[in-house]
Design a protein around this motif. Structure first.
Motif, PDB file in Angstrom:
ATOM      1  N   LEU A  19      16.153  -4.737 -35.337  1.00  0.00           N
ATOM      2  CA  LEU A  19      15.728  -5.119 -33.998  1.00  0.00           C
ATOM      3  C   LEU A  19      16.595  -6.244 -33.450  1.00  0.00           C
ATOM      4  CD1 LEU A  19      13.682  -5.028 -31.633  1.00  0.00           C
ATOM      5  CD2 LEU A  19      12.389  -6.753 -32.880  1.00  0.00           C
ATOM      6  N   THR A  20      16.811  -7.293 -34.234  1.00  0.00           N
ATOM      7  CA  THR A  20      17.545  -8.454 -33.734  1.00  0.00           C
ATOM      8  C   THR A  20      19.028  -8.186 -33.563  1.00  0.00           C
ATOM      9  OG1 THR A  20      17.794  -9.327 -35.969  1.00  0.00           O
ATOM     10  CG2 THR A  20      15.928 -10.134 -34.667  1.00  0.00           C
ATOM     11  N   LEU A  21      19.549  -7.211 -34.259  1.00  0.00           N
ATOM     12  CA  LEU A  21      20.964  -6.890 -34.117  1.00  0.00           C
ATOM     13  C   LEU A  21      21.203  -5.772 -33.115  1.00  0.00           C
ATOM     14  CD1 LEU A  21      22.065  -7.118 -37.846  1.00  0.00           C
ATOM     15  CD2 LEU A  21      22.312  -8.832 -36.060  1.00  0.00           C
ATOM     16  N   SER A  22      20.171  -5.301 -32.455  1.00  0.00           N
ATOM     17  CA  SER A  22      20.348  -4.222 -31.497  1.00  0.00           C
ATOM     18  C   SER A  22      21.073  -4.742 -30.258  1.00  0.00           C
ATOM     19  CB  SER A  22      19.003  -3.615 -31.109  1.00  0.00           C
ATOM     20  OG  SER A  22      18.253  -4.537 -30.354  1.00  0.00           O
ATOM     21  N   VAL A  23      21.774  -3.875 -29.597  1.00  0.00           N
ATOM     22  CA  VAL A  23      22.572  -4.244 -28.430  1.00  0.00           C
ATOM     23  C   VAL A  23      21.706  -4.789 -27.285  1.00  0.00           C
ATOM     24  CG1 VAL A  23      24.164  -3.361 -26.675  1.00  0.00           C
ATOM     25  CG2 VAL A  23      24.444  -2.694 -29.058  1.00  0.00           C
ATOM     26  N   PRO A  24      20.571  -4.173 -26.947  1.00  0.00           N
ATOM     27  CA  PRO A  24      19.761  -4.750 -25.870  1.00  0.00           C
ATOM     28  C   PRO A  24      19.296  -6.170 -26.151  1.00  0.00           C
ATOM     29  CG  PRO A  24      19.053  -2.513 -26.304  1.00  0.00           C
ATOM     30  CD  PRO A  24      20.023  -2.882 -27.382  1.00  0.00           C
ATOM     31  N   VAL A  25      18.921  -6.458 -27.385  1.00  0.00           N
ATOM     32  CA  VAL A  25      18.488  -7.809 -27.734  1.00  0.00           C
ATOM     33  C   VAL A  25      19.662  -8.776 -27.640  1.00  0.00           C
ATOM     34  CG1 VAL A  25      17.595  -9.262 -29.597  1.00  0.00           C
ATOM     35  CG2 VAL A  25      16.577  -7.041 -29.151  1.00  0.00           C
ATOM     36  N   GLN A  26      20.814  -8.374 -28.116  1.00  0.00           N
ATOM     37  CA  GLN A  26      21.996  -9.227 -28.039  1.00  0.00           C
ATOM     38  C   GLN A  26      22.381  -9.493 -26.589  1.00  0.00           C
ATOM     39  OE1 GLN A  26      25.233  -7.693 -30.350  1.00  0.00           O
ATOM     40  NE2 GLN A  26      24.087  -7.727 -32.246  1.00  0.00           N
ATOM     41  N   CYS A  27      22.335  -8.492 -25.749  1.00  0.00           N
ATOM     42  CA  CYS A  27      22.666  -8.666 -24.330  1.00  0.00           C
ATOM     43  C   CYS A  27      21.675  -9.601 -23.650  1.00  0.00           C
ATOM     44  CB  CYS A  27      22.689  -7.318 -23.616  1.00  0.00           C
ATOM     45  SG  CYS A  27      24.075  -6.285 -24.096  1.00  0.00           S
ATOM     46  N   THR A  28      20.407  -9.434 -23.944  1.00  0.00           N
ATOM     47  CA  THR A  28      19.389 -10.300 -23.352  1.00  0.00           C
ATOM     48  C   THR A  28      19.583 -11.750 -23.782  1.00  0.00           C
ATOM     49  OG1 THR A  28      17.818  -8.471 -23.317  1.00  0.00           O
ATOM     50  CG2 THR A  28      16.905 -10.700 -23.163  1.00  0.00           C
ATOM     51  N   LEU A  29      19.822 -11.969 -25.060  1.00  0.00           N
ATOM     52  CA  LEU A  29      20.048 -13.327 -25.545  1.00  0.00           C
ATOM     53  C   LEU A  29      21.300 -13.941 -24.938  1.00  0.00           C
ATOM     54  CD1 LEU A  29      19.090 -12.923 -29.312  1.00  0.00           C
ATOM     55  CD2 LEU A  29      17.806 -14.102 -27.523  1.00  0.00           C
ATOM     56  N   THR A  34      23.688 -17.800 -21.239  1.00  0.00           N
ATOM     57  CA  THR A  34      24.632 -18.042 -20.147  1.00  0.00           C
ATOM     58  C   THR A  34      23.922 -18.629 -18.937  1.00  0.00           C
ATOM     59  OG1 THR A  34      26.011 -16.213 -20.925  1.00  0.00           O
ATOM     60  CG2 THR A  34      26.363 -16.957 -18.666  1.00  0.00           C
ATOM     61  N   ALA A  35      22.793 -18.058 -18.562  1.00  0.00           N
ATOM     62  CA  ALA A  35      22.044 -18.561 -17.404  1.00  0.00           C
ATOM     63  C   ALA A  35      21.562 -19.981 -17.635  1.00  0.00           C
ATOM     64  CB  ALA A  35      20.867 -17.635 -17.109  1.00  0.00           C
ATOM     65  N   THR A  36      21.084 -20.268 -18.825  1.00  0.00           N
ATOM     66  CA  THR A  36      20.614 -21.621 -19.145  1.00  0.00           C
ATOM     67  C   THR A  36      21.762 -22.622 -19.104  1.00  0.00           C
ATOM     68  OG1 THR A  36      18.872 -20.709 -20.534  1.00  0.00           O
ATOM     69  CG2 THR A  36      19.439 -23.020 -20.881  1.00  0.00           C
ATOM     70  N   THR A  37      22.900 -22.229 -19.629  1.00  0.00           N
ATOM     71  CA  THR A  37      24.066 -23.118 -19.618  1.00  0.00           C
ATOM     72  C   THR A  37      24.529 -23.385 -18.193  1.00  0.00           C
ATOM     73  OG1 THR A  37      24.765 -22.290 -21.774  1.00  0.00           O
ATOM     74  CG2 THR A  37      26.431 -23.416 -20.450  1.00  0.00           C
ATOM     75  N   LEU A  38      24.639 -22.340 -17.380  1.00  0.00           N
ATOM     76  CA  LEU A  38      25.075 -22.526 -15.994  1.00  0.00           C
ATOM     77  C   LEU A  38      24.082 -23.365 -15.212  1.00  0.00           C
ATOM     78  CD1 LEU A  38      26.540 -19.032 -15.093  1.00  0.00           C
ATOM     79  CD2 LEU A  38      27.782 -21.162 -15.464  1.00  0.00           C
ATOM     80  N   TRP A  39      22.803 -23.111 -15.371  1.00  0.00           N
ATOM     81  CA  TRP A  39      21.770 -23.887 -14.681  1.00  0.00           C
ATOM     82  C   TRP A  39      21.883 -25.367 -15.058  1.00  0.00           C
ATOM     83  CZ3 TRP A  39      18.295 -22.933 -10.923  1.00  0.00           C
ATOM     84  CH2 TRP A  39      17.316 -23.887 -10.720  1.00  0.00           C
ATOM     85  N   THR A  40      22.037 -25.632 -16.349  1.00  0.00           N
ATOM     86  CA  THR A  40      22.120 -27.012 -16.829  1.00  0.00           C
ATOM     87  C   THR A  40      23.357 -27.717 -16.275  1.00  0.00           C
ATOM     88  OG1 THR A  40      20.980 -26.393 -18.861  1.00  0.00           O
ATOM     89  CG2 THR A  40      22.230 -28.441 -18.903  1.00  0.00           C
ATOM     90  N   VAL A  41      24.482 -27.034 -16.269  1.00  0.00           N
ATOM     91  CA  VAL A  41      25.725 -27.657 -15.794  1.00  0.00           C
ATOM     92  C   VAL A  41      25.725 -27.789 -14.279  1.00  0.00           C
ATOM     93  CG1 VAL A  41      28.226 -27.350 -15.653  1.00  0.00           C
ATOM     94  CG2 VAL A  41      27.051 -26.930 -17.798  1.00  0.00           C
ATOM     95  N   TYR A  42      25.324 -26.756 -13.573  1.00  0.00           N
ATOM     96  CA  TYR A  42      25.360 -26.795 -12.112  1.00  0.00           C
ATOM     97  C   TYR A  42      24.419 -27.842 -11.531  1.00  0.00           C
ATOM     98  CZ  TYR A  42      28.277 -22.710 -11.068  1.00  0.00           C
ATOM     99  OH  TYR A  42      29.311 -21.835 -10.908  1.00  0.00           O
TER     100      TYR A  42
END
Length: 66
Positions: A19-29, A34-42
């Motif tokens: 489950l944790t190595l599945s592509v959908p889970v990896q894409c979601t993570l 990425t969104a958290t990093t951009l939000w924090t920096v911006y």
């Protein structure tokens, strides 16, 4: 541990890894990170980060920060 318990534990670990190595889970993570990093920096109020990304923030978000 009994053999049945070992098999059950191993089966659980295999399902968890699958489950944790599945592509959908990896894409979601990846997207969440990425969104958290951009939000924090911006939206940082830390002066060096704010000054370094000042023009980028205005051009990509189209909002003022002052």
């Amino acid at each position: 541990m009994t053999t049945a318990t070992q098999n059950s534990t191993q089966a659980l670990l295999q399902r968890t890894a699958k489950l944790t190595l599945s592509v959908p889970v990896q894409c979601t993570l990846f997207l969440l990170l990425t969104a958290t990093t951009l939000w924090t920096v911006y939206f940082s109020s830390y002066a060096p980060a704010h000054n370094a990304l000042h023009e980028t923030r205005h051009s990509t978000l189209g909002v003022g920060c002052h």
